[in-house]
Write an enzyme that holds these catalytic residues in place. Structure first.
Site, PDB file in Angstrom:
ATOM      1  N   GLY A 233      11.820  -5.252   3.166  1.00 26.18           N
ATOM      2  CA  GLY A 233      12.709  -5.697   2.094  1.00 26.18           C
ATOM      3  C   GLY A 233      12.028  -5.641   0.746  1.00 26.18           C
ATOM      4  O   GLY A 233      11.156  -4.800   0.514  1.00 26.18           O
ATOM      5  N   SER A 234      12.408  -6.576  -0.114  1.00 27.65           N
ATOM      6  CA  SER A 234      11.934  -6.535  -1.496  1.00 27.65           C
ATOM      7  C   SER A 234      10.489  -7.007  -1.610  1.00 27.65           C
ATOM      8  O   SER A 234       9.981  -7.725  -0.746  1.00 27.65           O
ATOM      9  CB  SER A 234      12.811  -7.435  -2.368  1.00 27.65           C
ATOM     10  OG  SER A 234      12.581  -8.789  -2.023  1.00 27.65           O
ATOM     11  N   GLY A 237      10.507 -10.879  -1.768  1.00 27.67           N
ATOM     12  CA  GLY A 237      10.706 -11.505  -0.460  1.00 27.67           C
ATOM     13  C   GLY A 237       9.475 -11.380   0.430  1.00 27.67           C
ATOM     14  O   GLY A 237       9.006 -12.359   1.023  1.00 27.67           O
ATOM     15  N   GLY A 238       8.932 -10.180   0.504  1.00 25.38           N
ATOM     16  CA  GLY A 238       7.778  -9.938   1.375  1.00 25.38           C
ATOM     17  C   GLY A 238       6.558 -10.715   0.922  1.00 25.38           C
ATOM     18  O   GLY A 238       5.849 -11.325   1.724  1.00 25.38           O
ATOM     19  N   GLU A 257       6.944  -4.658   4.674  1.00 24.61           N
ATOM     20  CA  GLU A 257       7.081  -3.329   4.076  1.00 24.61           C
ATOM     21  C   GLU A 257       8.016  -3.540   2.899  1.00 24.61           C
ATOM     22  O   GLU A 257       9.160  -3.952   3.070  1.00 24.61           O
ATOM     23  CB  GLU A 257       7.638  -2.383   5.136  1.00 24.61           C
ATOM     24  CG  GLU A 257       7.562  -0.940   4.742  1.00 24.61           C
ATOM     25  CD  GLU A 257       8.867  -0.477   4.162  1.00 24.61           C
ATOM     26  OE1 GLU A 257       9.022  -0.588   2.926  1.00 24.61           O
ATOM     27  OE2 GLU A 257       9.721  -0.028   4.942  1.00 24.61           O
ATOM     28  N   CYS A 293      13.608   2.925   1.362  1.00 23.49           N
ATOM     29  CA  CYS A 293      12.288   2.551   0.865  1.00 23.49           C
ATOM     30  C   CYS A 293      11.483   3.780   0.459  1.00 23.49           C
ATOM     31  O   CYS A 293      10.515   3.676  -0.274  1.00 23.49           O
ATOM     32  CB  CYS A 293      11.514   1.718   1.885  1.00 23.49           C
ATOM     33  SG  CYS A 293      12.002   1.976   3.578  1.00 23.49           S
TER      34      CYS A 293
END
Lengths: 512, 512
Positions: A233-234, A237-238, A257, A293
């Protein structure tokens, strides 16, 4: 009927008092009917704690039982195919071809882990009988929290690569569904649940948690019995999950990732000789409305003519596209805000497509090097073209780039002798370096590396695509002077699983 | 003369204004003559920044050049052997036999990484030519910070496993010397410096920093161009470095090996039939004055006779030992304080040896389970004996244990059918599970795993002993559709390095 309840350690756990949320069709803005229940703290605790209890049992389950389980997941998914794809499209607005392709990719991933388990040598058995008898193999790390990804409702979500690789490794999975496709996720969770019921495995190895609030995911990551996390995700967030996990009393590995701008470097000679370049690039930038991505967010080219042919051709093609909406209005809103900021605050020319939200930026390499924030990802159908004077200037940009999932270097044979230094810089920045084609399209093979230096991922030593993804959830254990009968099958003298093992330095399938 | 200066990127950097510190002979409490310079912020920055500049060059250096370099380190160390061992003994009080053994271990480690590089297949080349041409191999991650360990002035310090595995991987090393053996460290650093000068490699790939303050190590770990950390030492130290590294803008992997209580489980039948048990255990507990990360700090045994033979025999043997002092008075002081706290605040019987600081504790399993803090490491010649009623009670203790480097299960053949559940619990807790012998003595082979679940180490997926230690400093990179001439040698069609590679799923040394 799509399940609105959470699946907690093998039981659909109805909670009439739960907060609920619904999903939305991004094409019509219509709210979809199911009211999904937000998981409670008690449910999260029960899911992880019960997974921890059955962990030993699942960790030592034979590969053949795991194969049976994965095959059952595949059958259950195939049985609900049409319904699943309908919900997928309703919740994501992704077109039918993509839905089918992603479904096939998901099935293909499951099959690749079935093949891995059937062969079995991924446990990397090493036996050394000179001196003390030492026998090493890989062993699962424990219950794993997996987060569904907004942009891949199937292949990087509930039965996606993270979940299936963890199951293959011998780890229970607690899945936090992505709220944008909660219905798709619930259908897949039900398929896994049915597969589990038909297998001779503890039902507690899989739970499925719903939630729109960050709190569900945070509580999951903070649970003391959780041993690892998979996330796509973003960056925000990660990184947040990584920080939580590293500041626990017991830090745990987080494989996040977090995306990338996937720069494409194009030499002048290539620009002059490749007639399909503009077409290929344009298609890659708008593929899936730019929600990959590996979307190429930056294109660097040398064009001493001053004609800027490439940007002109790309603009023309961009005006011909009509694109599906993004998978959620929040994502589209954020994308449009980023474009607005670029337009207002940055040294670049921005051109928007006439029939869609696709957009192109145009900047010189020297301006780019002065504005490092232009190297941040704009998630969506956007790419920044960068005018470079020379391969040396491209090399300076490469050296200034943050870590990336991929970089692509499109050159002509006559350029090869001049590329050493640029390749040297790019090697340090990426997980995958392409010399033809475009970075979108990530083949699921053992030779794939989907993961690069931070901030592309939180641990560049692992991949989230391809069978090597299993190594995120395994650690070595060595048995010293262990009686043969007490050893795991993979390490016994007779080699009952017929694995490729290293015995006293030699690769062999022979027994001892 | 022992160098008092810091070695910064290939230059002995004298700083007359530096704070200085000296080492002490723990046997005589005599202060040794050299005044070592504390590294400054500027020196730390220069060391890391220059290592980062030459990283590309060293990362792509051929294996044969790295082999030459490691062989030169071995020769330089052998050339200063007697002087080095004299300083080692003066600074650590460790006896001559141990000094010689550790020197040989250090040389042996270097030789094992030379063999690894000569063979070369550790880069794990995987080639997949069906679909896009994907070729994957391991690539070094960047400059590594290595911390010398107080208890192993040679084998886990300046030219120890961390440094040599990083050099083998293709990573520059910035070494933070342990202040307790700064002279030993400076001599080894000079040997590495000389080896580097005789090799055709950038001198900037090795720096050596002195310092007693935590600030030198913290600044090193926080430097934005550092990409990884190797550490062996206390839980407090390792955890602090891990926290620093994870809260950097760019988190980096920290491999901290932080010790363990290495429990030994002994069944009743084994207790009754193994006459050498008390001797073997006593020797292992006091080996190196108890200063081993694999020192057995807890011994659990079933003894329904109520006679407690084992504790009696151990006490008797303990009274016969006279031990060398610990490697530094601070360590001895901390050890004695921990014993005092145990005596005053805990539910256990403590007995001290008559001629040394060795000590034994004695507690029941049920009291242990009520006092989780008794499971914390007491670093030194101490072990806690735990009286268990049954294998089931041992299993409860195993389930309650924090992560460990090792556990040992000493049983009798007739016990084997009853051990399943205990082994199941232990597998989740350890990196190495022994069924004979004692955990001290860690063989340097590919089958060794020296690293276990937290808090034994910060990343149980890697080992710090044996050739697999190289994998801490490597990450995969995939080349897609790369022209053969631009590929690294390991991935070229002709297989010029004659590596074992996986080509389209098959292990082979053949060319494509």
């Amino acid at each position: 009927m799509i399940k609105s309840q959470n699946l907690i350690a093998g039981r659909w756990h109805d909670n009439p008092k739960a907060s609920t949320f619904q999903t939305v069709n991004p094409k019509t803005n219509q709210v979809l009917p199911t009211s999904f229940q937000e998981a409670t703290s008690e449910q999260i605790h029960e899911a992880v704690a019960k997974a921890a209890v059955v962990f030993d049992r699942y960790a030592t389950t034979s590969f053949s039982k795991r194969v049976k389980f994965l095959k059952a997941i595949q059958s259950e998914l195939e049985a609900i195919g049409p319904k699943l794809l309908k919900t997928y499209q309703e919740e994501s607005a992704l077109p039918e071809g993509r839905a089918q392709g992603e479904f096939q990719r998901t099935i293909g991933q499951i099959q690749s882990f079935i093949a891995l388990l059937e062969e079995g040598s991924f446990v990397q058995a090493v036996i050394h009988t000179q001196g003390p008898d030492l026998r090493k193999m890989l062993y699962p790390i424990g219950p794993i929290g997996v987060f569904g990804a907004s942009n891949f409702p199937l292949a990087f979500s509930t039965a996606g690569g993270d979940t299936i690789s963890a199951f293959a490794a011998g780890c229970p999975v607690i899945l936090k569904a992505h709220p944008y496709h909660a219905g798709t996720s619930a259908l897949v969770a039900e398929a896994i649940y049915k597969a589990l019921k038909s297998s001779d495995l503890p039902l507690e190895i899989f739970s499925h948690l719903g939630g729109v609030s960050h709190s569900v995911g945070s509580q999951l990551v903070m649970h003391p019995m959780l041993k690892g996390v998979g996330f796509t995700g973003s960056f925000a967030g990660g990184k947040a999950l990584h920080n939580l996990a590293q500041n626990r009393e017991e830090p745990i590995p987080v494989f996040a990732e977090m995306g990338s701008i996937n720069p494409i470097f194009i030499t002048e000679k290539r620009l002059q000789t490749d007639e399909n370049l503009a077409d290929t690039l344009a298609q890659s930038i708008v593929l899936g409305s730019g929600q990959f991505c590996t979307n190429p967010g930056m294109i660097l080219c040398c064009d001493s003519s001053g004609e800027n042919h490439l940007i002109k051709s790309l603009r023309k093609r961009f005006n011909e596209f009509s694109l599906a909406p993004m998978v959620h209005s929040n994502i589209e809103k954020k994308y449009l805000e980023q474009l607005k900021t670029l337009e207002e605050k940055q040294t670049l020319e921005l051109s928007k497509a006439s029939q869609s939200n696709a957009a192109l930026g145009w900047v010189t390499a020297s301006d780019l090097l002065k504005n490092q924030n232009l190297m941040e990802e704009v998630f969506g159908p956007f790419s920044l073209l960068v005018a470079c004077k020379s391969i040396e200037e491209m090399t300076s940009v490469a050296a200034a780039l943050p870590g990336q999932l991929t970089a692509t270097l499109l050159s002509h044979e006559t350029d090869h002798p001049k590329l050493g230094s640029l390749i040297g810089k790019l090697q340090n920045k990426v997980g995958r370096l392409l010399f033809e084609g475009v970075p979108t399209g990530v083949a699921v093979t053992q030779a794939m590396q989907h993961g690069g230096p931070f901030p592309a991922t939180t641990d560049s030593r692992f991949t989230s695509v391809g069978t090597d993804a299993v190594y995120r959830w395994l650690r070595p254990i060595t048995y010293q002077d262990c009686p043969n009968a007490l050893l795991p099958a993979a390490l016994q003298n007779e080699n009952p699983l017929a694995l490729n093992r290293i015995v006293n330095g030699q690769q062999t399938q022979a027994s001892l």
